[in-house]
Design a protein around this motif. Structure first.
Motif, PDB file in Angstrom:
ATOM      1  N   MET A 193       0.842  -1.182   0.000  1.00  0.00           N
ATOM      2  CA  MET A 193       0.000   0.000   0.000  1.00  0.00           C
ATOM      3  C   MET A 193       0.884   1.241   0.000  1.00  0.00           C
ATOM      4  O   MET A 193       1.791   1.363   0.794  1.00  0.00           O
ATOM      5  CB  MET A 193      -0.901  -0.009   1.237  1.00  0.00           C
ATOM      6  N   ASN A 194       0.633   2.164  -0.880  1.00  0.00           N
ATOM      7  CA  ASN A 194       1.349   3.432  -0.912  1.00  0.00           C
ATOM      8  C   ASN A 194       0.412   4.557  -0.546  1.00  0.00           C
ATOM      9  O   ASN A 194      -0.806   4.444  -0.694  1.00  0.00           O
ATOM     10  CB  ASN A 194       1.924   3.691  -2.302  1.00  0.00           C
ATOM     11  N   LEU A 195       0.983   5.650  -0.098  1.00  0.00           N
ATOM     12  CA  LEU A 195       0.171   6.818   0.209  1.00  0.00           C
ATOM     13  C   LEU A 195      -0.374   7.391  -1.084  1.00  0.00           C
ATOM     14  O   LEU A 195       0.204   7.203  -2.146  1.00  0.00           O
ATOM     15  CB  LEU A 195       1.025   7.884   0.896  1.00  0.00           C
ATOM     16  N   PRO A 196      -1.475   8.111  -1.025  1.00  0.00           N
ATOM     17  CA  PRO A 196      -1.981   8.747  -2.234  1.00  0.00           C
ATOM     18  C   PRO A 196      -0.939   9.721  -2.776  1.00  0.00           C
ATOM     19  O   PRO A 196      -0.237  10.368  -1.988  1.00  0.00           O
ATOM     20  CB  PRO A 196      -3.236   9.488  -1.762  1.00  0.00           C
ATOM     21  N   PRO A 197      -0.798   9.828  -4.089  1.00  0.00           N
ATOM     22  CA  PRO A 197       0.241  10.666  -4.663  1.00  0.00           C
ATOM     23  C   PRO A 197       0.035  12.155  -4.416  1.00  0.00           C
ATOM     24  O   PRO A 197       0.976  12.921  -4.400  1.00  0.00           O
ATOM     25  CB  PRO A 197       0.178  10.349  -6.157  1.00  0.00           C
ATOM     26  N   ILE A 198      -1.191  12.575  -4.223  1.00  0.00           N
ATOM     27  CA  ILE A 198      -1.459  13.996  -4.019  1.00  0.00           C
ATOM     28  C   ILE A 198      -1.988  14.211  -2.608  1.00  0.00           C
ATOM     29  O   ILE A 198      -2.980  13.623  -2.210  1.00  0.00           O
ATOM     30  CB  ILE A 198      -2.481  14.523  -5.036  1.00  0.00           C
ATOM     31  N   ILE A 199      -1.296  15.022  -1.867  1.00  0.00           N
ATOM     32  CA  ILE A 199      -1.730  15.408  -0.537  1.00  0.00           C
ATOM     33  C   ILE A 199      -1.831  16.922  -0.548  1.00  0.00           C
ATOM     34  O   ILE A 199      -0.972  17.598  -1.083  1.00  0.00           O
ATOM     35  CB  ILE A 199      -0.723  14.939   0.536  1.00  0.00           C
ATOM     36  N   GLU A 200      -2.883  17.456   0.019  1.00  0.00           N
ATOM     37  CA  GLU A 200      -3.046  18.906   0.037  1.00  0.00           C
ATOM     38  C   GLU A 200      -1.854  19.542   0.750  1.00  0.00           C
ATOM     39  O   GLU A 200      -1.512  19.164   1.851  1.00  0.00           O
ATOM     40  CB  GLU A 200      -4.338  19.279   0.768  1.00  0.00           C
ATOM     41  N   THR A 201      -1.221  20.525   0.100  1.00  0.00           N
ATOM     42  CA  THR A 201      -0.034  21.127   0.687  1.00  0.00           C
ATOM     43  C   THR A 201      -0.352  21.979   1.907  1.00  0.00           C
ATOM     44  O   THR A 201       0.534  22.271   2.687  1.00  0.00           O
ATOM     45  CB  THR A 201       0.732  21.979  -0.345  1.00  0.00           C
ATOM     46  N   ASP A 202      -1.607  22.415   2.063  1.00  0.00           N
ATOM     47  CA  ASP A 202      -1.963  23.202   3.237  1.00  0.00           C
ATOM     48  C   ASP A 202      -2.438  22.323   4.384  1.00  0.00           C
ATOM     49  O   ASP A 202      -2.750  22.829   5.456  1.00  0.00           O
ATOM     50  CB  ASP A 202      -3.062  24.209   2.888  1.00  0.00           C
ATOM     51  N   GLU A 203      -2.481  21.028   4.146  1.00  0.00           N
ATOM     52  CA  GLU A 203      -2.928  20.121   5.195  1.00  0.00           C
ATOM     53  C   GLU A 203      -1.898  20.071   6.326  1.00  0.00           C
ATOM     54  O   GLU A 203      -0.699  19.992   6.086  1.00  0.00           O
ATOM     55  CB  GLU A 203      -3.119  18.729   4.613  1.00  0.00           C
ATOM     56  N   ILE A 204      -2.384  20.116   7.537  1.00  0.00           N
ATOM     57  CA  ILE A 204      -1.474  20.033   8.677  1.00  0.00           C
ATOM     58  C   ILE A 204      -1.049  18.587   8.847  1.00  0.00           C
ATOM     59  O   ILE A 204      -1.874  17.703   9.058  1.00  0.00           O
ATOM     60  CB  ILE A 204      -2.127  20.578   9.956  1.00  0.00           C
ATOM     61  N   ILE A 205       0.227  18.360   8.740  1.00  0.00           N
ATOM     62  CA  ILE A 205       0.794  17.021   8.863  1.00  0.00           C
ATOM     63  C   ILE A 205       1.235  16.769  10.299  1.00  0.00           C
ATOM     64  O   ILE A 205       0.968  15.713  10.854  1.00  0.00           O
ATOM     65  CB  ILE A 205       1.999  16.861   7.907  1.00  0.00           C
ATOM     66  N   CYS A 206       1.904  17.737  10.891  1.00  0.00           N
ATOM     67  CA  CYS A 206       2.325  17.589  12.289  1.00  0.00           C
ATOM     68  C   CYS A 206       1.295  18.292  13.176  1.00  0.00           C
ATOM     69  O   CYS A 206       1.283  19.520  13.276  1.00  0.00           O
ATOM     70  CB  CYS A 206       3.713  18.179  12.500  1.00  0.00           C
ATOM     71  N   GLN A 207       0.473  17.492  13.800  1.00  0.00           N
ATOM     72  CA  GLN A 207      -0.579  18.037  14.662  1.00  0.00           C
ATOM     73  C   GLN A 207       0.013  18.671  15.920  1.00  0.00           C
ATOM     74  O   GLN A 207      -0.515  19.655  16.428  1.00  0.00           O
ATOM     75  CB  GLN A 207      -1.562  16.925  15.060  1.00  0.00           C
ATOM     76  N   CYS A 208       1.075  18.128  16.421  1.00  0.00           N
ATOM     77  CA  CYS A 208       1.665  18.651  17.664  1.00  0.00           C
ATOM     78  C   CYS A 208       2.137  20.092  17.502  1.00  0.00           C
ATOM     79  O   CYS A 208       1.987  20.904  18.396  1.00  0.00           O
ATOM     80  CB  CYS A 208       2.840  17.785  18.102  1.00  0.00           C
ATOM     81  N   TYR A 209       2.732  20.398  16.348  1.00  0.00           N
ATOM     82  CA  TYR A 209       3.286  21.729  16.114  1.00  0.00           C
ATOM     83  C   TYR A 209       2.565  22.485  15.006  1.00  0.00           C
ATOM     84  O   TYR A 209       3.007  23.554  14.610  1.00  0.00           O
ATOM     85  CB  TYR A 209       4.783  21.634  15.822  1.00  0.00           C
ATOM     86  N   GLN A 210       1.458  21.921  14.510  1.00  0.00           N
ATOM     87  CA  GLN A 210       0.630  22.580  13.502  1.00  0.00           C
ATOM     88  C   GLN A 210       1.460  22.988  12.272  1.00  0.00           C
ATOM     89  O   GLN A 210       1.406  24.133  11.812  1.00  0.00           O
ATOM     90  CB  GLN A 210      -0.080  23.804  14.097  1.00  0.00           C
ATOM     91  N   VAL A 211       2.210  22.051  11.752  1.00  0.00           N
ATOM     92  CA  VAL A 211       3.059  22.312  10.583  1.00  0.00           C
ATOM     93  C   VAL A 211       2.429  21.669   9.361  1.00  0.00           C
ATOM     94  O   VAL A 211       2.055  20.487   9.393  1.00  0.00           O
ATOM     95  CB  VAL A 211       4.491  21.760  10.785  1.00  0.00           C
ATOM     96  N   THR A 212       2.316  22.450   8.290  1.00  0.00           N
ATOM     97  CA  THR A 212       1.662  21.956   7.076  1.00  0.00           C
ATOM     98  C   THR A 212       2.630  21.151   6.200  1.00  0.00           C
ATOM     99  O   THR A 212       3.857  21.252   6.347  1.00  0.00           O
ATOM    100  CB  THR A 212       1.126  23.119   6.226  1.00  0.00           C
ATOM    101  N   GLU A 213       2.028  20.425   5.271  1.00  0.00           N
ATOM    102  CA  GLU A 213       2.829  19.669   4.310  1.00  0.00           C
ATOM    103  C   GLU A 213       3.740  20.600   3.519  1.00  0.00           C
ATOM    104  O   GLU A 213       4.905  20.292   3.299  1.00  0.00           O
ATOM    105  CB  GLU A 213       1.908  18.908   3.356  1.00  0.00           C
ATOM    106  N   GLY A 214       3.199  21.742   3.092  1.00  0.00           N
ATOM    107  CA  GLY A 214       3.988  22.683   2.305  1.00  0.00           C
ATOM    108  C   GLY A 214       5.225  23.164   3.048  1.00  0.00           C
ATOM    109  O   GLY A 214       6.315  23.251   2.472  1.00  0.00           O
TER     110      GLY A 214
END
Ligand code: FES
Length: 94
Positions: free
Chosen positions: A1-22
């Protein structure tokens, strides 16, 4: 299983520090970062519960042109997760 190729760049990836993918991807690209610890130093992402380490590693691998299987990412990073936050659905499987 691979992650989806497109992830929203404004999506917060690190919830602890509220850091976005971008922000994470920019830090990796601008400084050619190859280690999760370096990404944490650059933008704080990954400095808390470690739940986002799998995705940070995925972004690093993508930047380096590697194709990464989710099974390998989970296998390599799941043990150090302190709190199974946003990626808990992945950990149920492993
Ligand atoms: S979600 Fe990134 S350290 Fe907790």
């Amino acid at each position: 299983m691979n992650l989806p190729p497109i992830i929203e760049t404004d999506e917060i990836i690190c919830q602890c520090y509220q850091v976005t993918e971008g922000t994470i991807r920019r830090a990796i690209a601008e400084k050619d970062l190859t280690e999760i610890e370096s990404v944490t130093e650059a933008c704080d992402a990954g400095g808390g519960c470690h739940s986002c380490h799998i995705l940070i590693q995925f972004f690093i691998d993508e930047h380096e042109g590697k194709s990464t299987a989710m099974e390998d990412l989970v296998h390599n990073h799941a043990q150090k997760v302190k709190k199974k936050g946003i990626l808990s659905r992945f950990f149920k499987k492993y």
